[in-house]
Design an enzyme around this catalytic site. Structure first.
Site, short mmCIF file in Angstrom:
data_model
loop_
_atom_site.label_atom_id
_atom_site.label_comp_id
_atom_site.label_asym_id
_atom_site.label_seq_id
_atom_site.Cartn_x
_atom_site.Cartn_y
_atom_site.Cartn_z
N LYS A 291 0.83 -1.20 0.00
CA LYS A 291 0.00 0.00 0.00
C LYS A 291 0.88 1.26 0.00
O LYS A 291 2.09 1.17 0.25
CB LYS A 291 -0.93 -0.05 1.23
CG LYS A 291 -1.89 -1.26 1.20
CD LYS A 291 -2.79 -1.30 2.44
CE LYS A 291 -3.76 -2.47 2.37
NZ LYS A 291 -4.68 -2.51 3.53
N TYR B 277 -12.02 -2.95 -3.44
CA TYR B 277 -12.59 -3.07 -2.09
C TYR B 277 -14.13 -3.03 -2.10
O TYR B 277 -14.74 -2.65 -1.10
CB TYR B 277 -12.02 -1.99 -1.18
CG TYR B 277 -10.63 -2.30 -0.65
CD1 TYR B 277 -10.37 -3.48 0.06
CD2 TYR B 277 -9.57 -1.41 -0.82
CE1 TYR B 277 -9.11 -3.77 0.55
CE2 TYR B 277 -8.30 -1.69 -0.32
CZ TYR B 277 -8.08 -2.87 0.37
OH TYR B 277 -6.82 -3.16 0.88
N ASN C 152 -1.98 -0.07 7.37
CA ASN C 152 -1.43 -1.41 7.63
C ASN C 152 -0.59 -1.98 6.47
O ASN C 152 -0.39 -3.17 6.37
CB ASN C 152 -2.53 -2.38 8.09
CG ASN C 152 -3.59 -2.61 7.04
OD1 ASN C 152 -3.54 -2.02 5.96
ND2 ASN C 152 -4.55 -3.46 7.34
N HIS D 110 -1.71 -5.44 1.41
CA HIS D 110 -2.95 -6.19 1.14
C HIS D 110 -2.60 -7.61 0.69
O HIS D 110 -1.64 -7.81 -0.04
CB HIS D 110 -3.76 -5.52 0.02
CG HIS D 110 -4.78 -6.45 -0.59
ND1 HIS D 110 -6.00 -6.70 0.00
CD2 HIS D 110 -4.73 -7.23 -1.69
CE1 HIS D 110 -6.66 -7.59 -0.72
NE2 HIS D 110 -5.91 -7.93 -1.76
N GLU E 89 -9.12 -10.57 -8.03
CA GLU E 89 -8.19 -9.44 -7.89
C GLU E 89 -7.10 -9.48 -8.95
O GLU E 89 -6.73 -8.44 -9.51
CB GLU E 89 -7.60 -9.43 -6.47
CG GLU E 89 -8.65 -9.08 -5.42
CD GLU E 89 -8.23 -9.34 -3.97
OE1 GLU E 89 -9.06 -9.14 -3.08
OE2 GLU E 89 -7.07 -9.76 -3.75
#
Ligand SMILES: Nc1ncnc2c1ncn2[C@@H]1O[C@H](COP(=O)(O)OP(=O)(O)OP(=O)(O)O)[C@@H](O)[C@H]1O
Ligand SMILES: [Mg+2]
Length: 161
Positions: free
Chosen positions: A21, A61, A124, A127, A138
């Protein structure tokens, strides 16, 4: 016998979608994260560095669209470039999630990526697909079929029996 060999081969070619990310990229953690997947023995199938569009991230998402943090999540994910990857190997979806740690870094054990390198759920750093089905979705959302590289890893016979 032939069936069981085929089944073993199929298991070893399971794929997962991993993305570093924007915070992971900005904090200089790309090398460390790649190293962990590489050293584990998983095989890199695709890798690209990109500024993802809001549309792509909303789609990625989509299952979380009704959650209160969804708009903030899309904004966070589009706040800078991400490194999108496909990794392959036996149980890579499940093992990949174990390597990442829990969604909330506070619940992640030391030794996991989130346990070692971040503090808050909204930052965080990485992913990972949560099932084989979502991995397939994905992968096709982020990559064109021709971007998935086919090659033989010379370490294969030293990683698998
Ligand atoms: N309560 C929350 N507050 C803020 N952000 C959240 C919260 N819960 C989840 N997120 C963000 O949304 C992402 C997706 O949530 P999800 O429930 O799919 O967890 P995950 O599968 O562990 O994470 P990811 O899909 O990013 O691998 C989380 O990784 C985190 O960045
Ligand atoms: Mg998720």
């Amino acid at each position: 016998m032939v069936v069981s060999i085929k089944r073993t081969m199929a298991a070893k070619t399971e794929r997962t979608f991993i993305a570093i990310k924007p915070d992971g990229v900005q904090r200089g953690l790309m090398g460390e994260i790649l190293k962990r997947f590489e050293q584990k023995g998983f095989r890199l199938v695709a890798l690209k560095f990109l500024q993802a569009s809001e549309d792509l991230l909303k789609q990625h998402y989509i299952d979380l669209k009704d959650r209160p943090f969804y708009p903030g999540l899309v904004k966070y994910m589009s706040s800078g470039p991400v490194a999108a990857m496909v990794w392959e190997g036996l149980n890579v979806v499940k093992t990949g999630r174990v390597m990442l740690g829990e969604t909330n870094p506070a619940d992640s054990k030391p030794g996991t990526i989130r346990g070692d390198f971040c503090i808050e759920v909204g930052r965080n750093i990485i992913h990972g697909s949560d099932s084989v089905d979502s991995a397939n979705k994905e992968i096709s959302l982020w990559f064109k079929p021709e971007e998935l590289v086919s090659y033989k890893s010379c370490a294969q016979d030293w990683i698998y029996e």
